[in-house]
Motif scaffolding. Structure first.
Motif, PDB file in Angstrom:
ATOM      1  N   GLY A 282       0.962  -1.340   0.086  1.00 23.79           N
ATOM      2  CA  GLY A 282      -0.010   0.203   0.136  1.00 23.79           C
ATOM      3  C   GLY A 282       0.783   1.392   0.132  1.00 23.79           C
ATOM      4  O   GLY A 282       2.173   1.287   0.080  1.00 23.79           O
TER       5      GLY A 282
ATOM      6  N   SER B 131      -8.813   2.367   2.190  1.00 17.42           N
ATOM      7  CA  SER B 131      -8.355   3.783   2.297  1.00 17.42           C
ATOM      8  C   SER B 131      -8.539   4.188   3.799  1.00 17.42           C
ATOM      9  O   SER B 131      -9.922   4.063   4.322  1.00 17.42           O
ATOM     10  CB  SER B 131      -9.365   4.671   1.450  1.00 17.42           C
TER      11      SER B 131
ATOM     12  N   SER C  12      -0.727  13.870   4.643  1.00 21.19           N
ATOM     13  CA  SER C  12      -1.691  14.615   4.058  1.00 21.19           C
ATOM     14  C   SER C  12      -1.484  16.001   3.866  1.00 21.19           C
ATOM     15  O   SER C  12      -0.971  16.610   4.916  1.00 21.19           O
ATOM     16  CB  SER C  12      -2.909  14.122   4.700  1.00 21.19           C
TER      17      SER C  12
ATOM     18  N   SER D 180     -13.508   2.726   2.495  1.00 24.20           N
ATOM     19  CA  SER D 180     -12.830   1.372   1.855  1.00 24.20           C
ATOM     20  C   SER D 180     -13.896   0.362   1.378  1.00 24.20           C
ATOM     21  O   SER D 180     -15.220   0.178   2.173  1.00 24.20           O
ATOM     22  CB  SER D 180     -12.370   0.682   3.150  1.00 24.20           C
TER      23      SER D 180
ATOM     24  N   THR E  78      -2.212   9.297   5.290  1.00 19.59           N
ATOM     25  CA  THR E  78      -3.472   8.539   4.795  1.00 19.59           C
ATOM     26  C   THR E  78      -2.722   7.132   4.271  1.00 19.59           C
ATOM     27  O   THR E  78      -1.475   7.312   4.188  1.00 19.59           O
ATOM     28  CB  THR E  78      -3.889   9.090   3.581  1.00 19.59           C
ATOM     29  N   TYR E  79      -3.407   6.253   4.283  1.00 14.67           N
ATOM     30  CA  TYR E  79      -2.704   4.791   3.808  1.00 14.67           C
ATOM     31  C   TYR E  79      -3.794   4.552   3.002  1.00 14.67           C
ATOM     32  O   TYR E  79      -5.148   4.453   3.199  1.00 14.67           O
ATOM     33  CB  TYR E  79      -2.793   3.740   4.980  1.00 14.67           C
ATOM     34  N   SER E  80      -3.336   3.736   1.743  1.00 11.69           N
ATOM     35  CA  SER E  80      -4.362   3.221   0.829  1.00 11.69           C
ATOM     36  C   SER E  80      -3.893   2.069   0.148  1.00 11.69           C
ATOM     37  O   SER E  80      -2.326   1.951  -0.257  1.00 11.69           O
ATOM     38  CB  SER E  80      -4.919   4.284  -0.316  1.00 11.69           C
ATOM     39  N   GLU E  81      -4.548   1.041  -0.210  1.00 17.62           N
ATOM     40  CA  GLU E  81      -4.171   0.008  -1.208  1.00 17.62           C
ATOM     41  C   GLU E  81      -5.446  -0.405  -1.659  1.00 17.62           C
ATOM     42  O   GLU E  81      -6.553   0.012  -1.344  1.00 17.62           O
ATOM     43  CB  GLU E  81      -3.640  -1.191   0.035  1.00 17.62           C
TER      44      GLU E  81
ATOM     45  N   ASN F 177     -11.756   4.978   8.852  1.00 18.23           N
ATOM     46  CA  ASN F 177     -11.938   4.330   7.491  1.00 18.23           C
ATOM     47  C   ASN F 177     -12.381   5.427   6.652  1.00 18.23           C
ATOM     48  O   ASN F 177     -13.202   6.308   7.057  1.00 18.23           O
ATOM     49  CB  ASN F 177     -13.482   3.166   7.714  1.00 18.23           C
ATOM     50  N   SER F 178     -11.932   5.414   5.418  1.00 21.94           N
ATOM     51  CA  SER F 178     -12.372   6.406   4.350  1.00 21.94           C
ATOM     52  C   SER F 178     -12.881   5.830   3.137  1.00 21.94           C
ATOM     53  O   SER F 178     -12.417   5.905   2.218  1.00 21.94           O
ATOM     54  CB  SER F 178     -11.080   7.378   3.984  1.00 21.94           C
TER      55      SER F 178
END
Length: 96
Positions: free
Chosen positions: A28, A48, A33, A71, A41-44, A68-69
């Motif tokens: 990820g 999100s 930010s 996901s 932030t973390y995303s894979e 959670n954003s």
């Protein structure tokens, strides 16, 4: 408007490093930010997450919480959160 937007890297560098270490190998993206009231932030794919500063009501101390954003992959998000909770001091809302 957040006066600290884009400047949280000094205050929360240790939390950022701890999350990076906990999620190493998942593929990820963890990044600082520039948005108001977001530290990083973390995303894979399908996941999100937003890490944001939180101040307790009766203290001047500030710490990081995660939320959670939007996901889409709930199982993958649960795995990521379990890694974060078990390997860092970051907790979800209601546990700090």
């Amino acid at each position: 408007m957040d006066p600290n937007a884009g400047k949280y890297h000094r205050q929360f560098a240790s939390e950022f490093k701890a999350v990076a270490k906990a999620l190493d190998g998942r593929g990820g993206t963890l990044e600082w930010s520039q948005h108001d009231y977001q530290a990083f932030t973390y995303s894979e794919p399908g996941v999100s997450l937003v890490f944001y500063p939180h101040r307790g009501p009766s203290s001047r101390m500030q710490w990081i919480r995660v939320r959670n954003s939007n996901s889409k992959a709930q199982a993958a998000m649960s795995e990521v959160l379990e890694l974060i909770y078990s390997r860092t001091r970051i907790r979800k809302r209601g546990y700090n």
